[in-house]
Scaffold this active site. Structure first.
Site, mmCIF file in Angstrom:
data_model
loop_
_atom_site.group_PDB
_atom_site.id
_atom_site.type_symbol
_atom_site.label_atom_id
_atom_site.label_comp_id
_atom_site.label_asym_id
_atom_site.label_seq_id
_atom_site.Cartn_x
_atom_site.Cartn_y
_atom_site.Cartn_z
ATOM 1 C CB SER A 1 51.378 87.387 -23.729
ATOM 2 O OG SER A 1 52.205 88.431 -23.271
ATOM 3 C CG ASP B 1 58.188 84.788 -20.464
ATOM 4 O OD1 ASP B 1 58.673 85.825 -20.955
ATOM 5 O OD2 ASP B 1 56.966 84.538 -20.466
ATOM 6 C CG HIS C 1 56.632 86.033 -23.713
ATOM 7 N ND1 HIS C 1 55.993 86.073 -22.487
ATOM 8 C CD2 HIS C 1 55.895 86.809 -24.549
ATOM 9 C CE1 HIS C 1 54.924 86.849 -22.586
ATOM 10 N NE2 HIS C 1 54.835 87.300 -23.821
#
Length: 272
Positions: free
Chosen positions: A119, A216, A246
Site C-alpha cells: 500500500s 481493492d 486491499h
C-alpha cells in the site's frame, strides 16, 4: 529447481516458528526506529508496511520465514510514530517515512535489496528507488498506493475540499482501526504533494513487479497500471488478482507474493 524450492516452502505463510528479535536503531536527534533483521545472502529483502500499519502483519512475517528458508537476508521495521518505533504517528508525514526507508538502506542493510512495499509502502519504495538506485535490486508492490492521499483528496467535491481546508484536517472512514476512521492534517496532505510520482516518467530501471486485487476498495487497481506505464524499466509485470482485496493477506495472496519474490531472486542471482 524453482518448482522444487516452491514445494518445499508451500507452507511458508502458515506461521513463523522462530521470530527475529526486535532491535532499535538510535538516530541522532530522531526517534528510535524499531526493526527485526535476519542475516543472510544477497540480494536482501526489505518490507515496507502500509499507512498506520506495522512490521508484525501476516505478509511481513511470512516473508521472514520465506527468506529464512532460502538463506537470504531480510529486514522489516516500523516507521517513525508507528508500531514499536518511537514517536506519535500524527506528528509525521510521507517525507519522514521516506527518510526512515533511506536510513534503513544506508545504515541497517548491506548490498542490493528487493523492496517489498504494501500500500503506502509501495509509494515509499518508489521514492527510495529514485533516491538510492544503486541500493535497489528490484521492487515488488502490493496494492501500491502511489500518490494515494493526494489523489483521493483532489477527487473530492470542491465544496468538501473547501470545508477540509477551513477545518485543517480530513477524516475518512476505514475498516482497519478501532475508531473506524483516519484523520489527516492539511499539513500532511500538502507535504505529501512534494512526493507525488505519477505526473511524469519514473526513472527506475530495476525489475518491478506490481500485484493488485481487482476488488481493492481502498486503492484502485489502475494505480498499479499507472505505475507500470510510468516507470522506465523494461522489466515490469503487473499481476491482477480477480478476487483480491486491499490487504492481500489471504493464504493464496501471500503465496503469490512469495512466489513472485522467489522468481525475482532466481532471476537476479542467475544474472549475477
Amino acid at each position: 529447481m524453482l518448482t522444487a524450492r516452491r514445494s518445499e516452502r508451500a507452507g511458508v505463510q502458515e506461521g513463523v516458528r522462530h521470530k527475529t528479535t526486535i532491535q532499535y536503531a538510535t538516530r541522532p536527534d530522531l526517534p528510535r526506529l524499531a526493526y527485526r533483521k535476519l542475516k543472510g545472502k544477497s540480494p536482501g529483502v526489505v518490507f515496507l508496511p502500509g499507512f498506520a500499519s506495522h512490521m508484525g502483519g501476516q505478509k511481513a512475517e511470512a516473508l521472514e520465514e520465506f527468506c529464512k528458508s532460502l538463506g537470504h537476508s531480510y529486514l522489516r521495521f516500523d516507521y517513525t510514530g508507528c508500531g514499536a518505533s518511537e514517536g506519535q504517528m500524527t506528528d509525521y508525514n510521507i517525507g519522514t517515512w521516506k527518510k526512515d526507508v533511506l536510513y534503513v538502506l544506508d545504515e541497517l542493510v548491506e548490498g542490493p535489496q528487493i523492496l517489498v512495499g504494501s500500500s503506502m509502502g509501495g509509494w515509499l519504495m518508489l521514492l527510495a528507488a529514485l533516491a538510492r538506485p544503486e541500493k535497489i535490486a528490484a521492487l515488488v508492490g502490493i496494492s501500491t498506493a502511489a500518490d494515494h492521499f493526494v489523489t483521493a483528496f483532489n477527487t473530492l467535491p470542491i465544496e468538501m475540499r473547501k470545508e477540509i481546508e477551513e477545518r485543517g484536517s480530513w477524516s475518512f472512514p476505514t475498516r482497519y482501526n478501532e475508531d473506524g476512521s483516519y484523520t489527516l492534517s492539511l499539513d500532511f496532505l500538502k507535504e505529501a504533494e512534494n512526493h507525488c510520482v505519477l505526473q511524469s516518467p519514473i526513472p527506475v530501471a530495476c525489475p518491478v513487479r506490481l500485484i493488485h486485487g481487482l476488488k481493492d476498495a481502498d486503492v484502485p487497481w489502475h494505480v498499479s497500471m499507472q505505475v507500470a506505464e510510468r516507470v522506465l524499466s523494461n522489466d515490469v509485470d503487473v499481476i491482477l488478482r480477480k478476487h483480491g482485496h486491499h490487504r492481500m493477506s489471504e493464504k493464496d495472496d501471500i503465496k503469490l507474493m512469495v512466489y513472485t519474490i522467489d522468481d525475482l531472486i532466481d532471476k537476479l542471482t542467475t544474472l549475477g
